[in-house]
Write an enzyme that holds these catalytic residues in place. Sequence first.
Site, PDB file in Angstrom:
ATOM      1  N   ASN A 208       0.846  -1.198   0.000  1.00 13.78           N
ATOM      2  CA  ASN A 208       0.000   0.000   0.000  1.00 13.78           C
ATOM      3  C   ASN A 208       0.877   1.243   0.000  1.00 13.78           C
ATOM      4  O   ASN A 208       2.103   1.147  -0.004  1.00 13.78           O
ATOM      5  CB  ASN A 208      -0.947  -0.029   1.213  1.00 13.78           C
ATOM      6  CG  ASN A 208      -0.168  -0.136   2.509  1.00 13.78           C
ATOM      7  OD1 ASN A 208       0.573   0.767   2.878  1.00 13.78           O
ATOM      8  ND2 ASN A 208      -0.304  -1.265   3.206  1.00 13.78           N
ATOM      9  N   ASP A 277      -4.177  -6.608   5.048  1.00 12.51           N
ATOM     10  CA  ASP A 277      -5.187  -7.486   5.653  1.00 12.51           C
ATOM     11  C   ASP A 277      -5.133  -8.890   5.060  1.00 12.51           C
ATOM     12  O   ASP A 277      -5.538  -9.856   5.698  1.00 12.51           O
ATOM     13  CB  ASP A 277      -6.587  -6.896   5.435  1.00 12.51           C
ATOM     14  CG  ASP A 277      -6.773  -5.626   6.253  1.00 12.51           C
ATOM     15  OD1 ASP A 277      -6.195  -5.539   7.359  1.00 12.51           O
ATOM     16  OD2 ASP A 277      -7.476  -4.702   5.775  1.00 12.51           O
ATOM     17  N   LYS A 287       8.963 -16.925 -10.917  1.00 11.48           N
ATOM     18  CA  LYS A 287       8.189 -15.785 -11.417  1.00 11.48           C
ATOM     19  C   LYS A 287       6.991 -16.295 -12.229  1.00 11.48           C
ATOM     20  O   LYS A 287       7.158 -17.161 -13.106  1.00 11.48           O
ATOM     21  CB  LYS A 287       9.090 -14.924 -12.303  1.00 11.48           C
ATOM     22  CG  LYS A 287       8.402 -13.681 -12.785  1.00 11.48           C
ATOM     23  CD  LYS A 287       9.266 -12.904 -13.760  1.00 11.48           C
ATOM     24  CE  LYS A 287       8.444 -11.804 -14.382  1.00 11.48           C
ATOM     25  NZ  LYS A 287       8.911 -11.414 -15.696  1.00 11.48           N
ATOM     26  N   PHE A 322      -4.464   3.152  14.815  1.00 16.14           N
ATOM     27  CA  PHE A 322      -4.772   4.118  13.765  1.00 16.14           C
ATOM     28  C   PHE A 322      -5.927   3.572  12.936  1.00 16.14           C
ATOM     29  O   PHE A 322      -6.133   2.360  12.886  1.00 16.14           O
ATOM     30  CB  PHE A 322      -3.558   4.329  12.854  1.00 16.14           C
ATOM     31  CG  PHE A 322      -2.614   5.379  13.372  1.00 16.14           C
ATOM     32  CD1 PHE A 322      -1.830   5.142  14.483  1.00 16.14           C
ATOM     33  CD2 PHE A 322      -2.522   6.622  12.747  1.00 16.14           C
ATOM     34  CE1 PHE A 322      -0.963   6.110  14.971  1.00 16.14           C
ATOM     35  CE2 PHE A 322      -1.660   7.593  13.212  1.00 16.14           C
ATOM     36  CZ  PHE A 322      -0.879   7.345  14.332  1.00 16.14           C
ATOM     37  N   LYS A 336     -13.647   0.450  15.334  1.00 15.30           N
ATOM     38  CA  LYS A 336     -12.293  -0.100  15.533  1.00 15.30           C
ATOM     39  C   LYS A 336     -11.826   0.100  16.978  1.00 15.30           C
ATOM     40  O   LYS A 336     -11.199  -0.780  17.561  1.00 15.30           O
ATOM     41  CB  LYS A 336     -11.292   0.550  14.563  1.00 15.30           C
ATOM     42  CG  LYS A 336     -11.429   0.003  13.151  1.00 15.30           C
ATOM     43  CD  LYS A 336     -10.489   0.653  12.151  1.00 15.30           C
ATOM     44  CE  LYS A 336     -10.898   0.250  10.736  1.00 15.30           C
ATOM     45  NZ  LYS A 336     -10.213   0.972   9.679  1.00 15.30           N
ATOM     46  N   LYS A 340     -11.148  -3.404  18.813  1.00 15.53           N
ATOM     47  CA  LYS A 340      -9.738  -3.727  19.073  1.00 15.53           C
ATOM     48  C   LYS A 340      -9.347  -3.409  20.522  1.00 15.53           C
ATOM     49  O   LYS A 340      -8.172  -3.529  20.885  1.00 15.53           O
ATOM     50  CB  LYS A 340      -8.834  -3.001  18.064  1.00 15.53           C
ATOM     51  CG  LYS A 340      -9.193  -3.361  16.602  1.00 15.53           C
ATOM     52  CD  LYS A 340      -8.140  -2.969  15.590  1.00 15.53           C
ATOM     53  CE  LYS A 340      -8.636  -3.291  14.180  1.00 15.53           C
ATOM     54  NZ  LYS A 340      -7.586  -3.385  13.181  1.00 15.53           N
TER      55      LYS A 340
HETATM   56  N1  CTP Z   1      -3.799  -3.546  12.016  1.00 16.51           N
HETATM   57  C1  CTP Z   1      -3.065  -4.587  12.530  1.00 16.51           C
HETATM   58  N2  CTP Z   1      -3.016  -5.788  11.886  1.00 16.51           N
HETATM   59  C2  CTP Z   1      -3.681  -5.974  10.724  1.00 16.51           C
HETATM   60  C3  CTP Z   1      -4.455  -4.901  10.184  1.00 16.51           C
HETATM   61  C4  CTP Z   1      -4.486  -3.688  10.854  1.00 16.51           C
HETATM   62  O1  CTP Z   1      -2.454  -4.424  13.590  1.00 16.51           O
HETATM   63  N3  CTP Z   1      -3.610  -7.157  10.127  1.00 16.51           N
HETATM   64  C5  CTP Z   1      -3.854  -2.272  12.760  1.00 16.51           C
HETATM   65  C6  CTP Z   1      -3.205  -1.106  12.044  1.00 16.51           C
HETATM   66  O2  CTP Z   1      -1.841  -0.994  12.360  1.00 16.51           O
HETATM   67  C7  CTP Z   1      -4.001   0.078  12.571  1.00 16.51           C
HETATM   68  C8  CTP Z   1      -5.378  -0.502  12.854  1.00 16.51           C
HETATM   69  O3  CTP Z   1      -5.191  -1.924  12.938  1.00 16.51           O
HETATM   70  O4  CTP Z   1      -3.484   0.571  13.791  1.00 16.51           O
HETATM   71  C9  CTP Z   1      -6.428  -0.201  11.834  1.00 16.51           C
HETATM   72  O5  CTP Z   1      -5.978  -0.512  10.541  1.00 16.51           O
HETATM   73  P1  CTP Z   1      -6.886  -0.212   9.294  1.00 16.51           P
HETATM   74  O6  CTP Z   1      -6.181  -0.714   8.068  1.00 16.51           O
HETATM   75  O7  CTP Z   1      -7.382   1.200   9.330  1.00 16.51           O
HETATM   76  O8  CTP Z   1      -8.190  -1.071   9.583  1.00 16.51           O
HETATM   77  P2  CTP Z   1      -8.506  -2.589   9.549  1.00 16.51           P
HETATM   78  O9  CTP Z   1      -8.693  -3.055  10.929  1.00 16.51           O
HETATM   79  O10 CTP Z   1      -7.494  -3.338   8.714  1.00 16.51           O
HETATM   80  O11 CTP Z   1      -9.931  -2.581   8.847  1.00 16.51           O
HETATM   81  P3  CTP Z   1     -10.338  -2.174   7.344  1.00 16.51           P
HETATM   82  O12 CTP Z   1      -9.131  -2.458   6.483  1.00 16.51           O
HETATM   83  O13 CTP Z   1     -11.504  -3.037   7.057  1.00 16.51           O
HETATM   84  O14 CTP Z   1     -10.689  -0.711   7.392  1.00 16.51           O
END
Ligand code: CTP
Length: 414
Positions: A208, A277, A287, A322, A336, A340
Amino acid sequence: MLHGKTIVLGVTGGIAAYKAVELLRLLTKAGAELHIILTRSAQEFVTPLTFQTLSRNPVHTDLFNLISEQEIGHISLADRADLFLIAPATANVIGKLANGIADDLLTTTVMATRAPVLLAPAMNMNMYHNPLYLENEARLRRHGYLFVDAVKGALACGWEGEGKLQTPEVIFQEAVKALTLPDLAGARILITAGPTREEIDPVRYLSNHSSGKMGYAIARAAWRRGARVTLISGPTALAPPWGVEMVPVESAHQMYEAVMARVGECDVVIKAAAVADYRPLLRAEEKLKKQGEAMTLELVKNRDILTELGHQKGERLLLVGFAAETSELLTNARKKLAAKNLDLLVANDVTQEGAGFSVDTNIVRLLHRDGRIEEPGLLTKEAVANLILDRVAELQRVKEACHGTIGAEAGRAV
Ligand code: CTP
């Protein structure tokens, strides 16, 4: 960053004196007011004019200069300093200070100051290891003088070893730290930053746009405020922050392992990383060759590090998450925070101008457990970092009342 701060920079006579020019530039760029003292031997290496031009202040060289005595005077210089910095500091000046000798403008002014004194030694390696020098340094440290240790390298005298002046950038960082209230002293803070990379095959990955800037800014600010900081970072183009333990990782799985291995030794976890995720179900050994017009990649879910931390955390651990959103910011962020089990959530709409990835500013909302929401508006990432750490310090003080020792070492107001 240093607006409103007055620094007296003493330069003594060593070949590294020219590096003080770069240090002066960094300090003035950060907003500090600089007054320079050059010793007699420093003037053999660098000229007052260079320092005067860059500091826009008269350079002080003589103890008994009638004009400067009238206008400023060495005692007034000592009183006005928020920080006294000597770079490079020779064995001679360190020896004099350690033994209370004040026989020129620099040593007299240092003896008269009540500001913190930061010394950056530079000398031949045999001098640096000389027991008399070591005794002098130890004595000054006992009296609260701060040091930026010399480093190994090729020395002007032809030797290769310890005694080389630390870089101006690191001396600058240590000067900023010396000017910062250590309200997080004793706190052990783990920060994650940057993106993760989920490999598809040996040449491709899913990732990302995270630049890591927000997490690195928090790491830098926490170190300056006295915390012991571990930064677990996905791949970024940023230089590792000085003073911080760096743990480089690539994938979400590696980040998970790195966090879980260290969380037991931490008081605070701040998860600024943009963790993937999902990862490809299979990583191809070779490859992948292009075939048809379309291709389907099967993905499986990564473990959510923050959710696991939230579920297993006891009373001591403070958890800051975050939320990067592109719509329905507050609704998603509230979910969240609860799901969490966080103490604080920093939410930002990454589509807003001035917020999100790559830029040096951010527009965040801080969501607290009691339902409070702070909206500080557009800030630099450094200011956002300090705001988050202000709230962390407040939450720590509340927890400390029941459990811990955070901030116990923080007693020195600057
Ligand atoms: N995070 C994490 N581990 C993951 C995904 C996210 O620890 N596998 C943490 C990120 O570091 C951040 C928070 O969760 O502090 C929220 O991440 P974000 O990408 O905004 O949300 P998600 O929980 O992944 O949900 P979505 O992608 O559906 O918005």
